[in-house]
Structure formats: C-alpha cells, structure tokens
Design an enzyme around this catalytic site. Structure first.
Site, PDB file in Angstrom:
ATOM      1  N   CYS B  85       0.816  -1.220   0.000  1.00 30.57           N
ATOM      2  CA  CYS B  85       0.000   0.000   0.000  1.00 30.57           C
ATOM      3  C   CYS B  85       0.848   1.267   0.000  1.00 30.57           C
ATOM      4  O   CYS B  85       0.353   2.343  -0.327  1.00 30.57           O
ATOM      5  CB  CYS B  85      -0.916   0.033   1.215  1.00 30.57           C
ATOM      6  N   GLY B 125      -0.182 -10.950   2.681  1.00 24.23           N
ATOM      7  CA  GLY B 125       1.186 -10.449   2.755  1.00 24.23           C
ATOM      8  C   GLY B 125       2.144 -11.268   1.924  1.00 24.23           C
ATOM      9  O   GLY B 125       3.167 -10.797   1.480  1.00 24.23           O
ATOM     10  N   CYS B 203     -14.077  -0.962   5.863  1.00 23.52           N
ATOM     11  CA  CYS B 203     -12.937  -1.461   5.077  1.00 23.52           C
ATOM     12  C   CYS B 203     -12.839  -0.645   3.800  1.00 23.52           C
ATOM     13  O   CYS B 203     -13.856  -0.330   3.182  1.00 23.52           O
ATOM     14  CB  CYS B 203     -13.140  -2.915   4.669  1.00 23.52           C
TER      15      CYS B 203
END
Ligand SMILES: [Zn+2]
Lengths: 135, 381
Positions: B85, B125, B203
């Site tokens: 991000c 991840g 979210c």
C-alpha cells in the site's frame, strides 16, 4: 486416523508428554525465543535451534473472519494473538472455531492439533489451534 | 543537500471498472502532472513507477518504462517500485532522495493500479509466510487491533465506525473520490461483519486509478509560486518485535517522530493530515501515533468532530482510503497530492482554511503484527 494426515507445514508443532506443543527457535547466544522459527537470530545472527514454546497461554486479541475463508477453513473461522505462558511470546494463531461467540480477551487457552482446512496442494491437513482450557 | 518541492500533480478519478488499462490510467495522471508543472518530458531527469498487482495479474514487468515512454519520458533512470500500500509513497521517497543527492533536478513519480479484475480475492502479505497459512487475511490483522483497542480503552464499536461516516462526508466534496454518497452511523454498523468488530463499510474498497507528482529541486522550483516544499520524507520498516503492542504501533510512532524531527515541527503545527485509513481502526491508531491525541483518544476525535473538515485537525479530507478509494500503487501519491492541493489553497469545497503545513502517512504490508513499510511526509508553503 488423524495421525495419517500431514501437518499443514512441517516444524510448527510436535507431540509433547501431555499433548501438542508449539515449536519455534531459540538463539544459541542471546537465548531469545522466536516464532515463527528462524534459522538466524535477527539480533546477533547466531544459529538458532528448535525450541518448544509451550502449549498454554491467554488470548491477547481475537477476531472472527466472516469473509470467504481461505485454505478450506470453516466459515466463519477465528484467529487471534495468544500470549504464551512459558516463553513470553505473543503468537498469531488459529482459534478453535467452536469458540466463536465465546471468545474473550484474557481467556486461558491451550494448543490442540486436528484436521483443519487444506494445505497448499488442497489436501486435508493437520493445523494447530488454541482452544479453551478445560474448566 | 537540495531542497525538494512538488511543482505538479495529477490524478484520475478512483473508481471500480475504469475503462482504461493500467498504462492508460498512468498516462492520464502523468500527463496532467507534467502540464500542471508546465514542463515537457525532456525536463524529467528520473522516473518512478509504483504498482503492486500488475506483474501478478498480467505477468508484465518493468511497466514503468513502458508507461513513461508513452508520454515521452525516455533515456533517464526509471525505477519500478513495489512496497504494498505504500508503493506510491515509497516512490516519492526515492525521488526526494534522488533530487536531494543531486542525481537530477526534476523527477516524475507515478502510482497506478488496476484492481477491477475477475477473481481478485483478499490481499495477503505473501503466501509463503506462516501467518498466511494460519488464516491471516488483511481485514483480520486490523480487526485484531480493533478488538484489542475496544477492550483496552473501553471504546464502543460505534465510535470506531464514526471514522467511516466522517471520511464519507469528506468524499462527497471530492469529485475524484470513489464513494460520494453519505452514509449514516447505523448503515456503517449494520453493514455485514467482515472480521469482528470491523464491518464492510469500515474497510477500504478496491479501485482503479492513478496519481502522479512532479518533484523538483529548489533551483527549478524557485520561479513556481505554487510550489510546495517537502520538509520531511521518511520511510521505515517494521521492527517485528515480540511481544508487539497492537494498539500502540511502534513502527508508526517511530516514523512519525523521525518526520517531525526532520521537519523541525510537532503535531501541534499541522493544519491537515492524510493517513492510511485502510480500516476505521487504522485511522484511529495513526492519529494517536502521529501525536494528534493521546493513546485511546483517537476514536473520540472523529466522534467530536476534531478530525472533520472545520475541526481542530482535519484528517483525510480527501475521503481517505475508505471513501476516495485505494488503488494500491496510486494511494501514496494521491495522499501527497491532497496535501499539495490543500497547501496551494486549491482544495475546492473541502479546502482547510489557511492550511500551511500538512502531513501524509502511509503503511504497507503486514508481518508479525507489524507493518513492513511506513512512510511519513511533511510538506509546507
Ligand atoms: Zn541472538
């Protein structure tokens, strides 16, 4: 029959005298514990050895994941951080799906191993998770 | 060491299912930034292209050279950047340091992402990491912070949800934002639970979009009356210390402290802040890490209006990731663009009156209860 299933990945848990225990690493020089296991201590770069991290702890935080579950996990499934009694590590872990609705920060938990979800090849496998200590 | 200024910005709308492909989105933003700076491609001494999913989704690598060549930027060093991000803000950090070092006087930084593709699931991840094999997904990592936060500080889920209401209200004033329809607190709380206590409207959505900035040394920027100076550009990485404190984020605090030290200011000097509100709890924790309030007080800032437009310290007046949208590679650039527009006085309906000092904070990746990457920029006029 569960003993015939492979672990989801090798080296994360093993059978102990009174049930499964979580495995990590311990630095040969500075004695720090690590989870997940690592080959080298990130502080002194000494080789580590496999260490038992224990099986008992308390829930530090928890959540129930209600999106489409990955890895063949049940819907919903629960995860959390558990503070381990023996080594002081705070480890990310699956929590017993049967505890959904009863999860609480501070709840005493112990490690269990059972068929849970699938491995990277989509095959059923054993996974470690924490469940409530017997009352 | 050269001073560094932002002299041009441009971005596409952030939205689902944009007509353009990745390169097309990138071109629009980069051309707008070049025109805003009043420069031709020949003036650009270095290019940075931030993108996360392109190589995974299309198999294409070195997209940056392709996109920048199509708007005339050739021959100069071009670097493709991926830091989850915070890819866009990491690209900005690289450009700032390239100019400070004297490698070139003008750099073009472009962040772009095309996420509207079939079958894009929750982001992880890295599938090789143990946490992923134990069921870690991005919403869970923030839900675990939220659950702990509510417990430690006796905060209600409604207080957290107020962040989503506030940022949506801001987005209504931003023509480039993805979601502009106001939402009520009840709507946020009643939207489906994703990971307890985080509901869907807490979210950030996925989006397509691109954002670009032209950075220049003081030598070049001197004549530009709209130039915004970069007072601090910090990039740091998680410590992965164990036990980690999920509600007093050490990496976040460390990055913020470094930025304040380098800029020679404190949180009380800020007029406007953009932070990485990927989830409502994230904004709350970042406002605390940035020192805008004490530990446990972040949710109250949104409830009391302190972080709303017109409040003591407006946070995410762009709508934030929650409502402006979050095309991964573009987000870091879009945050700095918002700060630049605010400091230029070009914030339109969402202008923070008299804004002179702004801060943009971003994070990327997740490992061992920590962020893999954290960026903090301070800018002023
Ligand atoms: Zn060591």
């Amino acid at each position: 029959m569960t003993a015939e299933l492979p672990p989801f990945v090798p080296g994360v848990f093993q059978a102990g005298a009174s049930g499964p225990v979580l495995l990590g690493s311990r630095c040969g020089s500075c004695q720090q514990h690590f989870f997940p296991a690592c080959e080298l201590c990130p502080d002194c770069l000494s080789a580590t050895s496999t260490a038992e991290l224990g099986a008992h702890g308390r829930i530090y935080s928890h959540t129930v994941v209600r999106t489409k579950p990955p890895l063949g996990l049940p819907a919903p499934y629960a995860v959390g951080y558990v503070d381990l009694d023996d080594c002081g590590l705070r480890v990310f872990a699956l929590l017993d799906p049967a505890l959904v609705g009863r999860l609480q920060i501070g709840l005493p938990v112990r490690l269990a191993v059972a068929p849970l979800g699938t491995d990277q090849h989509g095959q059923p496998c054993l996974r470690p998770y924490f469940t409530a200590e017997p009352a | 060491m050269n001073d560094v200024y932002v002299i041009g910005v441009g971005m596409t709308p952030f939205r689902r299912a944009a007509r353009e492909d990745l390169a097309g989105l990138g071109r629009i933003a980069a051309l707008e930034a070049l025109r805003d700076a009043g420069l031709t491609p020949a003036a650009i001494g270095g290019g940075y292209f931030a993108n996360v999913l392109g190589p995974q989704l299309t198999g294409e690598v070195t997209a940056g050279q392709f996109v920048l060549a199509s708007i005339g930027v050739r021959r100069v060093p071009i670097v493709n950047v991926e830091n989850a991000c915070s890819s866009g803000s990491t690209a900005l950090w690289l450009a700032v340091n390239g100019i400070r070092a004297g490698e070139f006087d003008v750099a073009l930084v472009l962040g772009a992402e095309k996420m509207s593709v079939p079958g894009l699931g929750l982001l992880r991840g890295g599938s090789e990491e143990l946490e992923t094999q134990l069921g870690m997904v991005m919403p869970a990592s923030f839900a675990l912070r939220a659950a702990r936060y509510l417990h430690e500080f006796e905060v209600t889920p409604a207080a957290l949800a107020q962040v989503a209401v506030k940022n949506r209200r801001h987005a209504a004033l931003n023509p480039l934002a993805q979601f502009r329809e106001p939402v009520t607190l009840a709507q946020v709380l009643d939207s489906p639970l994703i990971a307890d206590p985080i509901t869907r409207l807490q979210c950030c959505p996925t989006a397509d979009g691109a954002a670009a900035a032209v950075l220049a040394s003081g030598r070049v920027a001197r004549a530009d009356r709209r130039a915004v100076r970069v007072d601090a550009a910090v990039l740091c990485t998680g410590s992965y210390q164990n036990p980690t404190d999920l509600v007093r984020w050490e990496t976040d605090r460390r990055g913020s402290r470094m930025a304040y030290e380098r800029a020679g200011i404190g949180p009380e000097d800020l007029d406007v802040v953009e932070c990485h509100d990927a989830f409502t709890i994230a904004e709350v924790l970042h406002t605390e890490a940035l020192g805008l309030c004490g530990p446990g007080e972040g949710a109250r800032l949104a409830v009391e209006g302190a972080t709303a437009l017109g409040g003591r310290i407006p946070v995410n007046v762009s709508g934030g990731l929650l409502s402006r949208g979050h095309p991964l590679g573009a987000t870091g650039c879009a945050q700095l663009i918002e700060i630049v527009q605010q400091l230029r006085g070009a914030g339109g309906a969402r202008q923070v009156e008299g804004a002179r000092v702004g801060l943009a904070q971003c994070m990327g990746g997740d490992q061992s209860g920590d962020a893999k990457s954290c960026t903090v920029f301070v800018a002023s006029r």
